[in-house]
Design a protein around this motif. Structure first.
Motif, PDB file in Angstrom:
ATOM      1  N   UNK A   1      54.666 -36.699  36.965  1.00 52.01           N
ATOM      2  CA  UNK A   1      54.731 -37.889  36.141  1.00 52.01           C
ATOM      3  C   UNK A   1      54.315 -39.111  36.957  1.00 52.01           C
ATOM      4  N   UNK A   2      54.749 -39.150  38.194  1.00 53.81           N
ATOM      5  CA  UNK A   2      54.416 -40.287  39.047  1.00 53.81           C
ATOM      6  C   UNK A   2      52.911 -40.349  39.295  1.00 53.81           C
ATOM      7  N   UNK A   3      52.335 -39.226  39.719  1.00 57.62           N
ATOM      8  CA  UNK A   3      50.900 -39.212  40.040  1.00 57.62           C
ATOM      9  C   UNK A   3      50.070 -39.562  38.814  1.00 57.62           C
ATOM     10  N   UNK A   4      50.402 -38.915  37.698  1.00 57.73           N
ATOM     11  CA  UNK A   4      49.585 -39.120  36.502  1.00 57.73           C
ATOM     12  C   UNK A   4      49.748 -40.530  35.951  1.00 57.73           C
ATOM     13  N   UNK A   5      50.940 -41.087  36.066  1.00 57.15           N
ATOM     14  CA  UNK A   5      51.145 -42.458  35.606  1.00 57.15           C
ATOM     15  C   UNK A   5      50.275 -43.399  36.422  1.00 57.15           C
ATOM     16  N   UNK A   6      50.204 -43.116  37.716  1.00 54.02           N
ATOM     17  CA  UNK A   6      49.379 -43.958  38.596  1.00 54.02           C
ATOM     18  C   UNK A   6      47.902 -43.873  38.181  1.00 54.02           C
ATOM     19  N   UNK A   7      47.430 -42.641  37.970  1.00 55.39           N
ATOM     20  CA  UNK A   7      46.029 -42.457  37.568  1.00 55.39           C
ATOM     21  C   UNK A   7      45.770 -43.100  36.199  1.00 55.39           C
ATOM     22  N   UNK A   8      46.743 -42.970  35.329  1.00 58.87           N
ATOM     23  CA  UNK A   8      46.607 -43.528  33.984  1.00 58.87           C
ATOM     24  C   UNK A   8      46.504 -45.053  34.049  1.00 58.87           C
ATOM     25  N   UNK A   9      47.318 -45.622  34.914  1.00 57.53           N
ATOM     26  CA  UNK A   9      47.313 -47.079  35.076  1.00 57.53           C
ATOM     27  C   UNK A   9      45.931 -47.539  35.549  1.00 57.53           C
ATOM     28  N   UNK A  10      45.349 -46.793  36.494  1.00 58.51           N
ATOM     29  CA  UNK A  10      44.020 -47.144  36.984  1.00 58.51           C
ATOM     30  C   UNK A  10      43.008 -47.157  35.842  1.00 58.51           C
ATOM     31  N   UNK A  11      43.111 -46.156  34.948  1.00 59.15           N
ATOM     32  CA  UNK A  11      42.176 -46.082  33.822  1.00 59.15           C
ATOM     33  C   UNK A  11      42.357 -47.265  32.874  1.00 59.15           C
TER      34      UNK A  11
END
Lengths: 239, 252
Positions: free
Chosen positions: B29-39
């Motif tokens: 959840x942490x990693x994907x949230x970070x990537x999602x935020x970048x997008x």
């Protein structure tokens, strides 16, 4: 008399080694069979075949009228099995585990709580009911192994060395339990303790190098010879 | 059917008894949230240009598709860890005896185990889906495309769980099961690359490549051939697992 287990000419090979050779016997309701033999004689292999954990190379097993080969589900429904290492999920509590076992054996939902409590009472597990299995001593774990096998009230109970690792008091309790179970069910258990067979069983079965060497009623054994002397005689013949 | 649910529920709960499932959920959840935020950040930067373009990619194209693409790669790494213990650990702890001597068919054991682990993977997919849904606060989403992405990821994790379960049936040690499952998935993943290397692409490799089918569904083109690829894949490995468990009784 109803025949609960009928094993005919069971043979099992491990590679080229013949572990069980042409073993036949029957277990009837109300009988307690003691299964004796030295280490590696084929006791565990035979018991595993009876429970459907191991397929025999040839031979036939009928449990309570159901063939293990063609109708394993029905056959296994009448079975309770305590393997030499009790199959326990260490991260469950005793109650959760027994509940799961009851579900697996198809105990109706409404009866599960009562069945679990009964099995716990019979095996003296009431006071540890809420504890995690992994934290309990070996004696308790052994008893949970037995509780697991009787929770669904099976007709046939198969125990592989059930009294190993128990203290003397627990051994007496387990023996009483087996005796009690033997009245309404059929029990077969393997052991190395000859006196256990003498005082507990109705029948004795001795196996040597995969072959049955003695099949007799305890009451009909020659009175002048103790079971121990008989065992030593039979086991030493081949050496 | 009842038994399948019993085994699946037990398996699902057991995963949460160890810290493994919680750790995986948290880290993913942490990693994907970070990537999602970048997008999302990307989208706000590009927004002025997008406004002037014709047929500009939508919010969904820029945020959702990369998010699910990233999630697929991370699941490729993580799902072997979830499936490695399914059968293998039971065999090592000798608890498999309990299932084998209970009145259950091997198919019930395998499907129960499969659904239990799939339950956790579906939870992961559901948590990932919450991220784009949060965009609804200030924007609009193409729900058709979002659905296609969710379906693609679900099918993909279903395939991963099936192959992981099969490896767990084969291996004697959980790490061996995890490694073999990862290897098999990764080969299927990159099969498409080698297909592109030669002058003319190999049709067979292209068909076998799991990535190609995943991306096809992800794009929103819901074709029966892609969906059935996954369903066939899952059935094949479940069937092989049942066969392997049958063999347990024959040989030791």
């Amino acid at each position: 008399m109803t025949t609960l287990i009928s094993a005919k000419q069971l043979t099992r090979y491990y590679g080229k080694h013949c572990a069980v050779n042409n073993v036949s016997f029957e277990l009837e309701k109300g009988q307690i069979i003691g299964f004796l033999g030295v280490n590696g004689a084929g006791k565990t292999t035979t018991l595993q075949m009876l429970c459907g954990n191991l397929a025999p190379n040839s031979g036939e097993i009928v449990i309570n009228g159901f063939d293990m080969q063609t109708d394993p589900k029905a056959a296994k429904r009448s079975l309770g099995y305590v393997p030499d290492t009790p199959p326990l999920y260490k991260d469950l509590s005793v109650q959760e585990f027994l509940r799961y076992c009851a579900q697996l054996h198809g105990v109706p939902k409404a009866d599960i709580a009562a069945a679990v409590t009964l099995a716990e009472t019979r095996c003296g597990l009431i006071e540890v009911s809420e504890r995690l299995i992994g934290n309990l001593s070996k004696g308790y774990q052994q008893r949970i192994g037995i509780a697991q096998a009787i929770v669904h009230n099976p007709d046939v109970i198969i125990l592989d060395e059930p009294t190993v690792g128990l203290d003397p008091l627990q051994i007496i309790e387990i023996r009483n339990l087996i005796r009690e179970l033997g009245q309404a069910h059929g029990v077969i258990f393997s052991t190395h303790i000859l006196s256990e067979v003498q005082e507990l069983c109705t029948d004795v079965l001795m196996i040597r190098q995969g072959e049955i060497v003695l099949k007799a009623r305890i009451a009909e054994l020659p009175a002048e010879k103790s079971l121990e002397a008989l065992f030593i005689d039979l086991m030493q013949v081949q050496q | 059917m009842n038994m399948i649910v019993t085994i699946a529920a037990r398996e699902f709960k057991s995963l949460f008894l160890s810290p493994l499932a919680w750790t995986i959920l948290a880290i993913l959840q942490f990693i994907l949230a970070f990537l999602f935020l970048t997008q999302v950040e990307n989208f706000t930067l590009l927004q002025p240009q997008l406004a002037t373009m014709e047929n500009a990619p939508s919010l969904t194209d820029i945020t959702v598709t990369p998010l699910f693409g990233n999630a697929a790669i991370i699941l490729l790494l993580v799902s072997p860890l979830l499936t490695m213990r399914l059968i293998c650990e039971e065999r090592r702890n000798k608890t498999l005896t309990l299932l084998l001597s209970a009145p259950l068919s091997n198919a019930e054991i395998i499907i129960g185990k499969y659904l239990g682990s799939l339950g956790l993977l579906a939870t992961i997919v559901a948590l990932i889906t919450l991220m784009p849904l949060s965009l609804l606060i200030g924007g609009t989403l193409d729900f058709g495309k979002l659905f296609a992405n969710v379906l693609a990821l679900l099918l993909l994790s279903g395939a991963f769980a099936a192959i992981g379960l099969f490896m767990s049936c084969l291996a004697n040690h959980p790490t061996v099961a995890a490694m073999s499952a990862f290897g098999a998935m990764f080969v299927l993943w990159i099969l498409d690359w080698s297909a592109g290397l030669a002058d003319k692409p190999s049709g067979l490799f292209q068909y076998l490549s799991i990535l190609r089918h995943f991306q096809a569904i992800q794009s929103g083109l819901l074709a029966t051939s892609d969906v059935s690829y996954f369903l066939l894949f899952i059935s094949l490995f479940l069937l092989l697992s049942v066969r392997r468990l049958d063999k347990e009784r024959l040989q030791k």
